[in-house]
Enzyme design. Structure first.
Site, short mmCIF file in Angstrom:
data_model
loop_
_atom_site.label_atom_id
_atom_site.label_comp_id
_atom_site.label_asym_id
_atom_site.label_seq_id
_atom_site.Cartn_x
_atom_site.Cartn_y
_atom_site.Cartn_z
N LYS A 54 0.84 -1.21 0.00
CA LYS A 54 0.00 0.00 0.00
C LYS A 54 0.87 1.26 0.00
CE LYS A 54 -1.62 1.84 3.94
NZ LYS A 54 -1.38 3.29 4.04
N ASN A 55 1.86 1.29 0.89
CA ASN A 55 2.66 2.51 1.03
C ASN A 55 3.58 2.75 -0.16
OD1 ASN A 55 1.42 3.04 3.40
ND2 ASN A 55 3.19 2.62 4.72
N CYS A 107 -5.21 13.53 12.34
CA CYS A 107 -4.98 12.11 12.25
C CYS A 107 -4.86 11.57 13.66
CB CYS A 107 -3.69 11.88 11.47
SG CYS A 107 -3.20 10.18 11.43
N ARG A 116 1.08 15.06 12.55
CA ARG A 116 1.50 14.89 11.17
C ARG A 116 1.50 16.17 10.32
NH1 ARG A 116 -0.72 8.95 9.47
NH2 ARG A 116 1.09 8.96 8.14
N ASP A 164 4.96 1.22 11.75
CA ASP A 164 3.77 0.52 11.24
C ASP A 164 3.69 -0.92 11.73
OD1 ASP A 164 2.92 2.77 10.00
OD2 ASP A 164 3.44 2.15 7.97
N ARG A 210 -8.30 -0.23 4.58
CA ARG A 210 -7.37 0.70 3.93
C ARG A 210 -6.07 -0.01 3.57
NH1 ARG A 210 -5.56 4.71 7.53
NH2 ARG A 210 -4.23 5.01 5.75
C1 UD1 Z 1 4.49 7.14 5.90
C2 UD1 Z 1 3.62 5.91 5.82
C3 UD1 Z 1 3.09 5.52 7.20
C4 UD1 Z 1 4.26 5.36 8.17
C5 UD1 Z 1 5.16 6.59 8.15
C6 UD1 Z 1 6.42 6.43 8.97
C7 UD1 Z 1 2.65 6.04 3.61
C8 UD1 Z 1 1.44 6.24 2.78
N1 UD1 Z 1 2.51 6.19 4.92
O1 UD1 Z 1 3.68 8.20 6.39
O2 UD1 Z 1 2.37 4.31 7.08
O3 UD1 Z 1 3.75 5.18 9.47
O4 UD1 Z 1 5.58 6.88 6.80
O5 UD1 Z 1 7.13 5.30 8.56
O6 UD1 Z 1 3.71 5.71 3.11
N2 UD1 Z 1 6.75 15.04 9.89
C9 UD1 Z 1 6.96 16.37 10.12
N3 UD1 Z 1 6.87 17.24 9.06
C10 UD1 Z 1 6.59 16.82 7.79
C11 UD1 Z 1 6.39 15.45 7.57
C12 UD1 Z 1 6.48 14.58 8.64
O7 UD1 Z 1 7.21 16.80 11.24
O8 UD1 Z 1 6.54 17.66 6.88
C13 UD1 Z 1 6.81 14.09 11.01
C14 UD1 Z 1 5.45 13.44 11.28
O9 UD1 Z 1 4.66 14.23 12.11
C15 UD1 Z 1 5.85 12.14 11.94
C16 UD1 Z 1 7.17 11.81 11.27
O10 UD1 Z 1 7.64 12.99 10.67
O11 UD1 Z 1 6.06 12.33 13.32
C17 UD1 Z 1 7.06 10.70 10.23
O12 UD1 Z 1 6.24 11.12 9.20
P1 UD1 Z 1 6.45 10.67 7.68
O13 UD1 Z 1 7.69 9.89 7.55
O14 UD1 Z 1 6.29 11.89 6.84
O15 UD1 Z 1 5.23 9.72 7.49
P2 UD1 Z 1 4.20 9.70 6.28
O16 UD1 Z 1 4.90 9.90 4.99
O17 UD1 Z 1 3.04 10.58 6.61
#
Ligand code: UD1
Length: 424
Positions: free
Chosen positions: A23-24, A120, A125, A309, A401
């Site tokens: 999925k990811n 969320c 996030r 995850d 999902r």
């Molecule tokens: C992706 C995965 C999700 C997984 C996560 C971490 C997908 C669709 N989802 O989510 O299943 O749990 O990676 O492995 O691939 N953060 C910031 N600023 C930003 C972006 C992120 O502070 O601009 C922080 C978030 O709040 C969180 C951390 O970084 O605490 C990890 O987020 P991120 O790696 O971006 O996760 P996703 O891409 O949303």
């Protein structure tokens, strides 16, 4: 509303299980299909999941033709001709991951308007890293009325350092940089296998991305991209969930075609506990004897650390291993809600900020519980298999999902589990 009903207690999973495409991985791959102005893109090994339907709709909403042949697990996308530049709230609010269309739309059209993803349950996030990176590439970003508007005649290559290796931000910036003028470097980039899968597709489309899987990415911008064919990488989280399920149930399960390298952090912790994990020609075999397992300490980290995850599912395993285990969640700040639900089943645990102490090996009883997020729903189902009596898991929209026919796969391995609609 559908429910999953499990008669637990004596479950011992045995046999083989097939894993879907990730999925990811597929969600950013679908976002990347917006980039080519020539030819069609064909994605194979696409899982049939509600998040995939949502992403297909996000892409369709841009006036792009998307055909999902579910029988073949194949999505064909034709993004030739003009595309629109707005990803509306209707879809983005359903799935936070749809924010990864921002980079590709902007790169292709010079303008993009995407709704701010909403709240969320697992944490706040933010998307600041996505936006800062695009700004570094020359985009003008405005946030008004719940929308993000990004404008740049043509993005310019930049040197970007990310404060945290965000998966989504790395993907967004990598896709934006493919059509930028000049070279972009991303330092402290995310290294997840799903990033490598995206880089592979982009390169097949004519982009120049090197370093994927390391913390330094280099993207040399090209003038245009073309369609390509690509098979989605296996879902390491689905595979990991079945590994944990086998470990919890004194099982002997072959997870077919699972990729050892992608699951190394999980395998290392399973082995530390005493679970037998071996690599076979056909996949990964997990054999377990609960009487011999020891408690462990696990800390979630960006890849190649232990995946957040897999945290919820692993706490379910900790719950059945005698002694005190510790889980430290460093990626998301509110990802222990499943432990509150598991308390209803007799789990003894204490949560202090990012640390949960789990007193495992005590008797668990079936109960009526509610999924709070995608991986929590899997954790509750796994716990239901080992708890005495009947467990009823509700709110399956989360499960759908990210897991395809989860209950059927578990039933095939020997679990007493069924899915009914709410009125049954
Ligand atoms: C992706 C995965 C999700 C997984 C996560 C971490 C997908 C669709 N989802 O989510 O299943 O749990 O990676 O492995 O691939 N953060 C910031 N600023 C930003 C972006 C992120 O502070 O601009 C922080 C978030 O709040 C969180 C951390 O970084 O605490 C990890 O987020 P991120 O790696 O971006 O996760 P996703 O891409 O949303």
């Amino acid at each position: 509303m559908d429910k999953i009903i499990i008669e637990g207690g004596k479950t011992q999973l045995k046999g083989e299980v097939i894993i879907e495409g990730a999925k990811n991985a597929v969600l950013p791959l679908l976002a990347a299909t917006i980039l080519p102005t020539e030819g069609q893109t064909v994605l194979k090994n696409v899982p049939i999941l509600s998040d995939v339907f949502t992403m297909n709709n996000v892409v369709r909403g841009l006036d792009v033709t998307v055909h999902f042949n579910e029988a073949e697990n194949e999505v064909t996308v034709d993004a030739r001709g003009d595309i629109l530049d707005v990803a509306p709230y209707e879809y983005v609010s359903k799935m936070r991951a749809s924010i990864v269309v921002l980079g590709p739309i902007l790169a292709r059209n010079g303008h993009a308007k995407v709704s701010m993803p909403g709240g969320c349950t697992i944490g706040s996030r933010p998307i600041d890293l996505h936006l800062k990176g695009l700004e570094a590439m020359g985009a003008k970003i405005e946030q008004t009325g719940g929308d993000i508007t990004a404008t740049a005649d043509r993005l310019k290559g930049a040197n970007i350092y990310m404060d945290f290796p965000s998966v989504g931000a790395t993907q967004n910036l990598m896709m934006a940089a493919t059509l930028a003028e000049g070279t972009t470097t991303i330092e402290n980039a995310a290294r997840e296998p799903e990033i490598v899968d995206l880089a592979n597709l982009l390169n097949k489309m004519g982009a120049s991305v090197t370093g994927a899987g390391t913390e330094n990415l280099t993207i040399i911008g090209v003038d245009k991209m073309h369609g390509a064919e690509h098979s989605v990488v296996q879902d390491r989280i689905e595979a990991g969930t079945f590994m944990v399920a086998a470990a919890m149930t004194n099982g002997d399960v072959l997870i077919k075609d699972a990729v050892w390298e992608h699951n190394r952090p999980l395998i290392s912790k399973l082995r530390e506990m005493g679970v037998e994990v071996t690599e076979e020609e056909a996949g990964i075999r997990v054999v377990s004897n609960l009487d011999h397992l020891k408690p462990v300490t696990v800390k979630t980290m960006p890849h190649p650390g232990f995946p957040t995850d897999m945290q919820a599912q692993f706490t379910a395993l900790m719950a059945v291993v005698s002694g005190e285990s510790t889980m430290i969640e460093t990626v998301f700040e509110n990802r222990f809600q499943h432990l509150e639900e598991m308390r209803r089943m007799g789990l003894n645990s204490e949560i202090l900020r990012d640390t949960a102490r789990i007193h495992g090996g005590l008797p668990l009883q079936g109960a009526q519980v509610m999924s709070t997020d995608l991986r929590a729903s899997a954790a509750l189902i796994l716990t239901g298999m080992v708890a005495e009596g009947t467990t009823i898991v509700g709110k399956l929209t989360h499960l759908d999902r990210g897991y395809y026919k989860f209950h059927e796969k578990l039933a095939q391995l020997g679990a007493n589990i069924r899915r009914v609609n709410g009125d049954s």
